[in-house]
Design an enzyme around this catalytic site. Structure first.
Site, PDB file in Angstrom:
ATOM      1  N   ASP A  84       0.837  -1.207   0.000  1.00  0.00           N
ATOM      2  CA  ASP A  84       0.000   0.000   0.000  1.00  0.00           C
ATOM      3  C   ASP A  84       0.872   1.258   0.000  1.00  0.00           C
ATOM      4  O   ASP A  84       1.993   1.244   0.522  1.00  0.00           O
ATOM      5  CB  ASP A  84      -0.922  -0.034   1.234  1.00  0.00           C
ATOM      6  CG  ASP A  84      -2.107   0.906   1.093  1.00  0.00           C
ATOM      7  OD1 ASP A  84      -2.348   1.404  -0.034  1.00  0.00           O
ATOM      8  OD2 ASP A  84      -2.796   1.146   2.100  1.00  0.00           O
TER       9      ASP A  84
ATOM     10  N   ASN B 139     -11.014  -2.791  -5.335  1.00  0.00           N
ATOM     11  CA  ASN B 139     -10.308  -1.758  -6.096  1.00  0.00           C
ATOM     12  C   ASN B 139     -11.040  -1.363  -7.388  1.00  0.00           C
ATOM     13  O   ASN B 139     -10.678  -0.378  -8.039  1.00  0.00           O
ATOM     14  CB  ASN B 139      -8.864  -2.179  -6.406  1.00  0.00           C
ATOM     15  CG  ASN B 139      -7.941  -2.099  -5.207  1.00  0.00           C
ATOM     16  OD1 ASN B 139      -7.025  -2.902  -5.043  1.00  0.00           O
ATOM     17  ND2 ASN B 139      -8.153  -1.117  -4.341  1.00  0.00           N
TER      18      ASN B 139
HETATM   19  C1  IPE Z   1      -5.335  -2.785  -0.254  1.00  0.00           C
HETATM   20  O1  IPE Z   1      -5.040  -1.446  -0.414  1.00  0.00           O
HETATM   21  C2  IPE Z   1      -5.323  -3.464  -1.586  1.00  0.00           C
HETATM   22  C3  IPE Z   1      -4.026  -3.599  -2.231  1.00  0.00           C
HETATM   23  C4  IPE Z   1      -2.871  -3.235  -1.734  1.00  0.00           C
HETATM   24  C5  IPE Z   1      -4.070  -4.203  -3.538  1.00  0.00           C
HETATM   25  P1  IPE Z   1      -6.174  -0.346  -0.547  1.00  0.00           P
HETATM   26  O2  IPE Z   1      -5.484   0.964  -0.694  1.00  0.00           O
HETATM   27  O3  IPE Z   1      -7.138  -0.721  -1.611  1.00  0.00           O
HETATM   28  O4  IPE Z   1      -6.915  -0.458   0.857  1.00  0.00           O
HETATM   29  P2  IPE Z   1      -7.850   0.554   1.641  1.00  0.00           P
HETATM   30  O5  IPE Z   1      -8.894   1.030   0.665  1.00  0.00           O
HETATM   31  O6  IPE Z   1      -6.983   1.681   2.096  1.00  0.00           O
HETATM   32  O7  IPE Z   1      -8.403  -0.229   2.782  1.00  0.00           O
HETATM   33  C1  IPE Z   2      -1.470   0.328  -3.430  1.00  0.00           C
HETATM   34  O1  IPE Z   2      -1.301   1.695  -3.455  1.00  0.00           O
HETATM   35  C2  IPE Z   2      -1.702  -0.245  -4.803  1.00  0.00           C
HETATM   36  C3  IPE Z   2      -3.066  -0.741  -5.040  1.00  0.00           C
HETATM   37  C4  IPE Z   2      -4.032  -0.726  -4.174  1.00  0.00           C
HETATM   38  C5  IPE Z   2      -3.333  -1.254  -6.354  1.00  0.00           C
HETATM   39  P1  IPE Z   2      -2.534   2.689  -3.430  1.00  0.00           P
HETATM   40  O2  IPE Z   2      -2.923   3.005  -4.840  1.00  0.00           O
HETATM   41  O3  IPE Z   2      -3.631   2.168  -2.580  1.00  0.00           O
HETATM   42  O4  IPE Z   2      -1.852   3.957  -2.763  1.00  0.00           O
HETATM   43  P2  IPE Z   2      -2.485   4.942  -1.700  1.00  0.00           P
HETATM   44  O5  IPE Z   2      -3.043   4.116  -0.580  1.00  0.00           O
HETATM   45  O6  IPE Z   2      -3.541   5.730  -2.411  1.00  0.00           O
HETATM   46  O7  IPE Z   2      -1.320   5.803  -1.268  1.00  0.00           O
HETATM   47 MG    MG Z   3      -4.097   2.368  -0.614  1.00  0.00          MG
END
Ligand code: IPE
Ligand code: IPE
Ligand code: MG
Length: 228
Positions: free
Chosen positions: A16, A64
């Site tokens: 993340d 997602n």
């Molecule tokens: C979790 O991250 C999913 C992945 C890393 C693929 P998210 O960014 O989607 O999670 P939330 O929405 O903060 O819980």
């Molecule tokens: C994790 O990074 C990747 C996926 C969930 C695909 P994020 O895209 O969730 O990054 P933040 O949480 O917005 O920083």
């Molecule tokens: Mg995230």
């Protein structure tokens, strides 16, 4: 390079913080995802060197899909490019690819590419890299329980045998980057007795030394599984 890893066989990571990494640099979110792919490459290699049997990476959750279409397309594009460009690297490092989640529901070109990659790496032995794609633990559990019920009693053993991770070693350590302290529907069953490790590092900044630090802490934890 010899690196110490006492005992962990299977590590999973909620990768993340790509978006925040990009934002800090005034870059578009996709730049964060690209940097995230580089971190995946480095960490997969390090995981093999550290003697891990299995590494499970959360790449795209079943939630997602709530993101803007452009970002979803960027993520799928990066995924395809990663699999294509890293097939040789998987062969060189003896990495067997596995995909967990409802990945067969993805676009046909992605499914075809994954099928090919699974086949090409099926004989590799050193490390299993499980990529969670269109993965949600609740969906996985519904699928596993349904399959178990179709064969007879719904027992813990029967559910476990139908999880996407059924052929993998038990989960030892679950890492989440970026400072969020939640599981976001990842490996809910498997983490029942996994050790949890949270770091403020954003995923693109997560380096082999950070994986080593997590494994070092894991080695110092006492796992009791409810006993004494
Ligand atoms: C979790 O991250 C999913 C992945 C890393 C693929 P998210 O960014 O989607 O999670 P939330 O929405 O903060 O819980
Ligand atoms: C994790 O990074 C990747 C996926 C969930 C695909 P994020 O895209 O969730 O990054 P933040 O949480 O917005 O920083
Ligand atoms: Mg995230």
């Amino acid at each position: 390079m010899t690196i110490q890893n006492q005992g962990a066989r299977h590590v999973a990571i909620i990768m993340d913080g790509n978006g925040r990494w990009a934002k800090k640099r005034l870059l578009p979110r996709v730049a964060g995802h690209k940097a995230g792919v580089e971190a995946v490459r480095t960490i997969v290699r390090a995981a093999g060197d550290m003697g891990l049997e299995a590494l499970t990476l959360y790449a795209f959750s079943s939630e997602n899909w709530k993101r803007p279409e452009d970002e979803i397309n960027d993520l799928m594009g990066l995924m395809k490019r990663f699999i294509l460009s890293d097939l040789d690297e998987f062969a060189a490092n003896d990495v067997k690819l596995k995909v967990i989640g409802d990945w067969r529901a993805l676009a046909p070109d992605v499914v075809a590419l994954i099928d090919k990659a699974l086949e090409r790496t099926s004989g590799n032995k050193r490390t299993t890299l499980a990529v969670a794609l269109n993965y949600g633990a609740q969906d996985e559990l519904v699928r596993a329980a349904t399959a178990a019920a179709s064969e007879g009693a719904i027992t813990a053993e029967a559910i476990e045998a139908h999880l996407d991770t059924a052929d993998m070693p038990p989960l030892d350590l679950l890492i989440r980057t970026s400072g969020e302290v939640r599981l976001s529907n990842f490996l809910l069953w498997q983490s029942a007795y996994a050790e949890l490790y949270f770091t403020d590092k954003l995923w693109p900044d997560f380096a082999p030394a950070d994986l080593q630090a997590a494994l070092d802490q894991f080695a110092r934890r006492e796992r009791r599984y409810g006993g004494l």
